[in-house]
Design a protein around this motif. Structure first.
Motif, PDB file in Angstrom:
ATOM      1  N   CYS A 180     -15.668  -5.993 -31.131  1.00 11.54           N
ATOM      2  CA  CYS A 180     -16.722  -7.011 -31.192  1.00 11.54           C
ATOM      3  C   CYS A 180     -17.190  -7.196 -32.632  1.00 11.54           C
ATOM      4  CB  CYS A 180     -17.907  -6.636 -30.305  1.00 11.54           C
ATOM      5  SG  CYS A 180     -18.903  -5.268 -30.938  1.00 11.54           S
ATOM      6  N   ALA A 181     -17.966  -8.245 -32.839  1.00 13.80           N
ATOM      7  CA  ALA A 181     -18.518  -8.540 -34.157  1.00 13.80           C
ATOM      8  C   ALA A 181     -19.693  -7.623 -34.482  1.00 13.80           C
ATOM      9  CB  ALA A 181     -18.976  -9.999 -34.211  1.00 13.80           C
ATOM     10  N   GLY A 182     -19.898  -7.413 -35.759  1.00 17.39           N
ATOM     11  CA  GLY A 182     -21.134  -6.815 -36.245  1.00 17.39           C
ATOM     12  C   GLY A 182     -22.112  -7.915 -36.617  1.00 17.39           C
ATOM     13  N   ASP A 337      -6.788 -12.963 -37.619  1.00 21.09           N
ATOM     14  CA  ASP A 337      -6.155 -11.830 -36.946  1.00 21.09           C
ATOM     15  C   ASP A 337      -6.222 -11.936 -35.426  1.00 21.09           C
ATOM     16  OD1 ASP A 337      -5.560 -10.600 -39.401  1.00 21.09           O
ATOM     17  OD2 ASP A 337      -7.551  -9.690 -39.486  1.00 21.09           O
ATOM     18  N   VAL A 338      -7.313 -12.512 -34.919  1.00 23.48           N
ATOM     19  CA  VAL A 338      -7.494 -12.638 -33.470  1.00 23.48           C
ATOM     20  C   VAL A 338      -7.608 -14.124 -33.151  1.00 23.48           C
ATOM     21  CG1 VAL A 338      -8.786 -11.826 -31.465  1.00 23.48           C
ATOM     22  CG2 VAL A 338      -8.796 -10.466 -33.557  1.00 23.48           C
ATOM     23  N   LYS A 339      -6.530 -14.724 -32.748  1.00 25.57           N
ATOM     24  CA  LYS A 339      -6.476 -16.167 -32.559  1.00 25.57           C
ATOM     25  C   LYS A 339      -7.488 -16.642 -31.509  1.00 25.57           C
ATOM     26  CE  LYS A 339      -3.204 -16.760 -35.536  1.00 25.57           C
ATOM     27  NZ  LYS A 339      -3.502 -17.407 -36.830  1.00 25.57           N
ATOM     28  N   GLY A 340      -8.159 -17.736 -31.857  1.00 26.12           N
ATOM     29  CA  GLY A 340      -9.119 -18.331 -30.947  1.00 26.12           C
ATOM     30  C   GLY A 340     -10.480 -17.674 -30.928  1.00 26.12           C
ATOM     31  N   VAL A 341     -10.690 -16.672 -31.780  1.00 22.29           N
ATOM     32  CA  VAL A 341     -11.974 -15.959 -31.827  1.00 22.29           C
ATOM     33  C   VAL A 341     -12.677 -16.268 -33.148  1.00 22.29           C
ATOM     34  CG1 VAL A 341     -13.064 -13.676 -31.868  1.00 22.29           C
ATOM     35  CG2 VAL A 341     -11.187 -14.129 -30.287  1.00 22.29           C
ATOM     36  N   VAL A 342     -13.979 -16.487 -33.073  1.00 25.60           N
ATOM     37  CA  VAL A 342     -14.768 -16.732 -34.282  1.00 25.60           C
ATOM     38  C   VAL A 342     -14.820 -15.454 -35.110  1.00 25.60           C
ATOM     39  CG1 VAL A 342     -17.044 -17.370 -35.175  1.00 25.60           C
ATOM     40  CG2 VAL A 342     -16.165 -18.459 -33.093  1.00 25.60           C
ATOM     41  N   GLU A 343     -14.581 -15.592 -36.400  1.00 25.75           N
ATOM     42  CA  GLU A 343     -14.718 -14.441 -37.289  1.00 25.75           C
ATOM     43  C   GLU A 343     -16.147 -14.280 -37.780  1.00 25.75           C
ATOM     44  OE1 GLU A 343     -11.900 -13.380 -40.746  1.00 25.75           O
ATOM     45  OE2 GLU A 343     -13.678 -14.273 -41.706  1.00 25.75           O
ATOM     46  N   THR A 344     -16.715 -15.377 -38.314  1.00 24.41           N
ATOM     47  CA  THR A 344     -18.039 -15.299 -38.935  1.00 24.41           C
ATOM     48  C   THR A 344     -18.871 -16.496 -38.491  1.00 24.41           C
ATOM     49  OG1 THR A 344     -17.050 -14.223 -40.872  1.00 24.41           O
ATOM     50  CG2 THR A 344     -19.271 -15.100 -41.127  1.00 24.41           C
ATOM     51  N   SER A 345     -20.148 -16.258 -38.196  1.00 26.07           N
ATOM     52  CA  SER A 345     -21.029 -17.337 -37.760  1.00 26.07           C
ATOM     53  C   SER A 345     -22.449 -17.065 -38.213  1.00 26.07           C
ATOM     54  CB  SER A 345     -21.000 -17.494 -36.243  1.00 26.07           C
ATOM     55  OG  SER A 345     -21.694 -16.431 -35.617  1.00 26.07           O
ATOM     56  N   LEU A 346     -23.261 -18.099 -38.104  1.00 25.75           N
ATOM     57  CA  LEU A 346     -24.689 -18.014 -38.428  1.00 25.75           C
ATOM     58  C   LEU A 346     -25.457 -18.842 -37.419  1.00 25.75           C
ATOM     59  CD1 LEU A 346     -27.028 -17.296 -40.448  1.00 25.75           C
ATOM     60  CD2 LEU A 346     -26.518 -19.447 -41.582  1.00 25.75           C
ATOM     61  N   LYS A 393     -31.810  -7.429 -42.893  1.00 23.62           N
ATOM     62  CA  LYS A 393     -32.140  -6.109 -42.353  1.00 23.62           C
ATOM     63  C   LYS A 393     -31.477  -5.928 -40.985  1.00 23.62           C
ATOM     64  CE  LYS A 393     -36.381  -7.254 -39.834  1.00 23.62           C
ATOM     65  NZ  LYS A 393     -37.773  -6.860 -39.557  1.00 23.62           N
ATOM     66  N   GLY A 394     -31.471  -4.682 -40.537  1.00 22.47           N
ATOM     67  CA  GLY A 394     -30.952  -4.377 -39.209  1.00 22.47           C
ATOM     68  C   GLY A 394     -29.460  -4.552 -39.071  1.00 22.47           C
ATOM     69  N   SER A 395     -28.730  -4.370 -40.161  1.00 18.12           N
ATOM     70  CA  SER A 395     -27.278  -4.551 -40.095  1.00 18.12           C
ATOM     71  C   SER A 395     -26.656  -3.534 -39.145  1.00 18.12           C
ATOM     72  CB  SER A 395     -26.669  -4.398 -41.493  1.00 18.12           C
ATOM     73  OG  SER A 395     -25.262  -4.563 -41.453  1.00 18.12           O
ATOM     74  N   TYR A 396     -25.771  -4.023 -38.286  1.00 17.63           N
ATOM     75  CA  TYR A 396     -25.061  -3.121 -37.380  1.00 17.63           C
ATOM     76  C   TYR A 396     -23.565  -3.390 -37.473  1.00 17.63           C
ATOM     77  CZ  TYR A 396     -25.232  -7.199 -34.230  1.00 17.63           C
ATOM     78  OH  TYR A 396     -25.131  -8.448 -33.693  1.00 17.63           O
ATOM     79  N   PRO A 397     -22.743  -2.363 -37.289  1.00 14.55           N
ATOM     80  CA  PRO A 397     -21.307  -2.512 -37.487  1.00 14.55           C
ATOM     81  C   PRO A 397     -20.634  -3.176 -36.302  1.00 14.55           C
ATOM     82  CG  PRO A 397     -21.794  -0.275 -36.798  1.00 14.55           C
ATOM     83  CD  PRO A 397     -23.122  -0.984 -36.955  1.00 14.55           C
ATOM     84  N   GLY A 398     -19.481  -3.759 -36.562  1.00 19.49           N
ATOM     85  CA  GLY A 398     -18.635  -4.224 -35.480  1.00 19.49           C
ATOM     86  C   GLY A 398     -17.924  -3.047 -34.830  1.00 19.49           C
ATOM     87  N   TRP A 399     -17.291  -3.325 -33.732  1.00 23.81           N
ATOM     88  CA  TRP A 399     -16.486  -2.341 -33.014  1.00 23.81           C
ATOM     89  C   TRP A 399     -15.033  -2.639 -33.348  1.00 23.81           C
ATOM     90  CZ3 TRP A 399     -15.742  -3.023 -27.055  1.00 23.81           C
ATOM     91  CH2 TRP A 399     -14.854  -2.051 -26.572  1.00 23.81           C
ATOM     92  N   GLN A 426      -9.146  -8.774 -25.387  1.00 29.98           N
ATOM     93  CA  GLN A 426      -9.838  -9.634 -26.334  1.00 29.98           C
ATOM     94  C   GLN A 426     -10.771  -8.862 -27.255  1.00 29.98           C
ATOM     95  OE1 GLN A 426      -9.937 -12.528 -27.514  1.00 29.98           O
ATOM     96  NE2 GLN A 426      -9.310 -14.108 -26.065  1.00 29.98           N
ATOM     97  N   VAL A 427     -11.098  -9.534 -28.348  1.00 26.15           N
ATOM     98  CA  VAL A 427     -12.206  -9.137 -29.218  1.00 26.15           C
ATOM     99  C   VAL A 427     -13.268 -10.218 -29.065  1.00 26.15           C
ATOM    100  CG1 VAL A 427     -12.937  -8.760 -31.595  1.00 26.15           C
ATOM    101  CG2 VAL A 427     -10.701  -7.918 -30.826  1.00 26.15           C
ATOM    102  N   ILE A 428     -14.525  -9.834 -28.884  1.00 27.08           N
ATOM    103  CA  ILE A 428     -15.598 -10.786 -28.629  1.00 27.08           C
ATOM    104  C   ILE A 428     -16.452 -10.971 -29.876  1.00 27.08           C
ATOM    105  CG2 ILE A 428     -17.196  -9.029 -27.745  1.00 27.08           C
ATOM    106  CD1 ILE A 428     -18.118 -11.086 -25.656  1.00 27.08           C
ATOM    107  N   HIS A 429     -16.904 -12.215 -30.105  1.00 26.29           N
ATOM    108  CA  HIS A 429     -17.740 -12.478 -31.275  1.00 26.29           C
ATOM    109  C   HIS A 429     -19.174 -12.020 -31.069  1.00 26.29           C
ATOM    110  CE1 HIS A 429     -18.739 -14.240 -35.085  1.00 26.29           C
ATOM    111  NE2 HIS A 429     -19.680 -14.996 -34.543  1.00 26.29           N
ATOM    112  N   ALA A 430     -19.587 -11.879 -29.822  1.00 23.71           N
ATOM    113  CA  ALA A 430     -20.928 -11.341 -29.554  1.00 23.71           C
ATOM    114  C   ALA A 430     -20.997  -9.877 -29.979  1.00 23.71           C
ATOM    115  CB  ALA A 430     -21.254 -11.475 -28.069  1.00 23.71           C
ATOM    116  N   GLY A 431     -22.203  -9.381 -30.154  1.00 22.95           N
ATOM    117  CA  GLY A 431     -22.393  -7.995 -30.557  1.00 22.95           C
ATOM    118  C   GLY A 431     -22.546  -7.072 -29.357  1.00 22.95           C
ATOM    119  N   LEU A 432     -21.685  -6.081 -29.262  1.00 20.28           N
ATOM    120  CA  LEU A 432     -21.828  -5.025 -28.269  1.00 20.28           C
ATOM    121  C   LEU A 432     -22.264  -3.751 -28.981  1.00 20.28           C
ATOM    122  CD1 LEU A 432     -18.559  -5.702 -26.212  1.00 20.28           C
ATOM    123  CD2 LEU A 432     -20.889  -6.426 -25.648  1.00 20.28           C
ATOM    124  N   GLU A 433     -22.831  -2.835 -28.235  1.00 20.69           N
ATOM    125  CA  GLU A 433     -23.361  -1.612 -28.828  1.00 20.69           C
ATOM    126  C   GLU A 433     -22.283  -0.587 -29.179  1.00 20.69           C
ATOM    127  OE1 GLU A 433     -27.491  -0.887 -26.593  1.00 20.69           O
ATOM    128  OE2 GLU A 433     -25.955  -1.809 -25.338  1.00 20.69           O
TER     129      GLU A 433
END
Length: 486
Positions: A180-182, A337-346, A393-399, A426-433
């Motif tokens: 998942c995304a960070g 690297d992961v087709k069809g998945v968002v890499e970076t967003s705001l 602030k509150g930066s968290y890592p991807g999985w 899949q790899v998801i663009h949402a943040g998982l813990e």
């Protein structure tokens, strides 16, 4: 008795209905947490909480399964509180009201909390069902995931005994997530000053409403309208020619929800009022045309407002509108690297004006740290140009995905056996813990599964009933198939 009592599997749906009956928006999960701990202890299960409020429940292995690798099922306790503007609901006091609409379960005018209440209910249902076969089990329920993953940040090493973790926070049946995304929260504060509204000015309220909104990770690629950005675009087109002075500007409620509504109170010369009303109708037609594939009910209303005594100075009004209009939003880059998945967003999530400053709160997400840092840099630079103060602030890592994960391969094989088709890994663009769990438990093997939930983080949230049954079959078969310890 809840409508949900008629659904299968039970007791999962009854447990979910019970969860809905206890208010649990972010930072208000305590009543639900206390209830669950007492529920577990009444069943004779070990249950305790850590220093940040996370819950850990343990259930012994089914006889004959004691030598299996221990597994933790994980969900978060909180839900996103979003409601329609015409819905009267206090998320800290009022229960969610789920109802069955054909193939779906929905809520009446609010978010449903299927994210992550269905996952939580499934973990509790496993604890409640002594007929299921499984090895040593733990259930981890984390605090305040939706507003900063505070429970995951506070998780300490040595508390969990499990070697495998099943995260239940995914929202698409048939997809198995291995990464998942960070993310990082970003705040921009612009100092403001006020002055008396000039004579001959009329005060209006502009309301942009009716957008779908949604999850700023899972739905960011859909091109949904962002109310904050659209209202800024409208105001930017006419702030100079119509001599607009802002009294107030606010929109959105959460940095991780795509904003559905935004509002401005403004003053402008009386002779320009009719022009603004006309331009509002034209702008609405424009966005209806542009967003016709994804937004069905946008509305832009201009109405008279109570006259105020002071407005932002002309320079402050123009600077704030320009800053908000210039901010990037949405998909920044797709992954190579992961087709069809968002890499970076705001996501430009929340805008507000306080006594001496305007504030814009955003959430940056990325699968890669460099993408997150790139957008941070852009936002810092934009803030400097506008004379604003910026904070990340509150930066968290991807999985980070692990293609050799044994539990990923096991879930894939079980899914194929159960449903005679291959799931999508899949790899998801949402943040998982899961990315945060890797810090105290670096050797833990992780997977994320769940039923189909659409419209999370919006009042359109709904969970597909049949997919819950499929998810339950997969979850219980997976627990039974966990291999022995090496």
């Amino acid at each position: 008795m809840s409508e949900l009592s008629q659904l299968t599997p039970q007791p999962l749906w009854d447990l979910f209905a019970n969860i809905c009956s206890i208010p649990h928006p972010s930072y208000h999960e305590e009543a639900l947490a206390v209830h669950i701990v007492q529920w577990a202890q009444d069943k004779g299960l070990f249950a305790e909480r850590d220093q940040v409020g996370n819950i850990l429940i343990r259930k012994p292995a089914t006889p004959g399964y004691e030598n299996r690798r221990p597994v933790a099922m994980q969900a978060h306790l909180d839900m996103v509180p979003q409601k329609n503007s015409d819905t009267q609901h206090d998320f800290t006091r009022d229960p969610i009201k789920p109802w069955v609409d054909g193939e779906w379960v929905k809520a009446r005018g609010t978010t449903l909390g299927a994210d992550n209440g269905i996952g939580m209910a499934s973990a509790l249902a496993v604890l409640a069902d002594d007929s299921l076969e499984h090895g040593p089990l733990e259930v981890l329920l984390t605090m305040t995931e939706e507003t900063g993953m505070e429970g995951a940040f506070g998780l300490q090493p040595g508390w969990l005994q499990s070697e495998i973790l099943i995260n239940t926070d995914s929202e698409e049946e048939g997809e198995i997530y291995m990464g998942c995304a960070g993310g990082v929260d970003f705040k921009t504060q612009l100092p403001i000053s006020r002055e008396a509204i000039p004579a001959g000015y009329h005060t209006l309220r502009v309301a942009l409403t009716g957008l779908k909104g949604g999850h700023s990770g899972a739905n960011i690629h859909l091109g949904l309208g962002n109310a904050n950005k659209l209202l800024a675009r409208f105001l930017a087109d006419f702030c100079a020619t119509l001599d607009i002075r802002l009294l107030d500007l606010h929109g959105g409620t959460l940095r991780n929800a795509i904003p559905r509504e935004a509002f401005a109170v403004l003053a402008l010369p009386q002779e320009n009022v009719d022009s603004l009303r006309l331009q509002a109708r034209t702008f609405l037609s424009t966005i209806e045309s542009e967003l016709t594939a994804v937004e069905k009910k946008p509305a832009l209303d201009v109405s008279d407002s109570q006259p105020g005594e002071q407005a932002l100075t002309k320079a402050c009004s123009d600077r704030l509108i320009a800053l908000l209009h210039a901010m990037p939003n949405g998909v920044i880059r797709m992954s190579d690297d992961v087709k069809g998945v968002v890499e970076t967003s705001l996501n430009v999530g929340v805008v507000s004006i306080k006594a001496d400053k305007a504030e814009i709160r955003c959430l940056i997400r990325s699968l890669i740290d460099s993408g997150k840092l790139q957008v941070e840099g852009m936002m810092h630079a934009l803030g400097r140009l506008a004379g604003a103060t910026t904070f990340a602030k509150g930066s968290y890592p991807g999985w980070k995905p692990d293609a050799n994960s044994p539990v990923i391969h096991l879930v894939r094989d079980i899914y194929r056996q159960l449903f005679d088709k291959m799931p999508n890994i899949q790899v998801i663009h949402a943040g998982l813990e899961c990315g945060l769990f890797k810090k105290p438990y670096p050797e833990m093997d992780m997977v994320s599964i769940g039923p189909t939930i659409t419209g999370p983080h919006s009042p359109d949230e709904q969970v597909h009933i049949a997919s819950v049954g499929q998810y339950w079959k997969l979850l219980t078969a997976l627990l039974k198939a966990i291999p022995v310890k090496k």
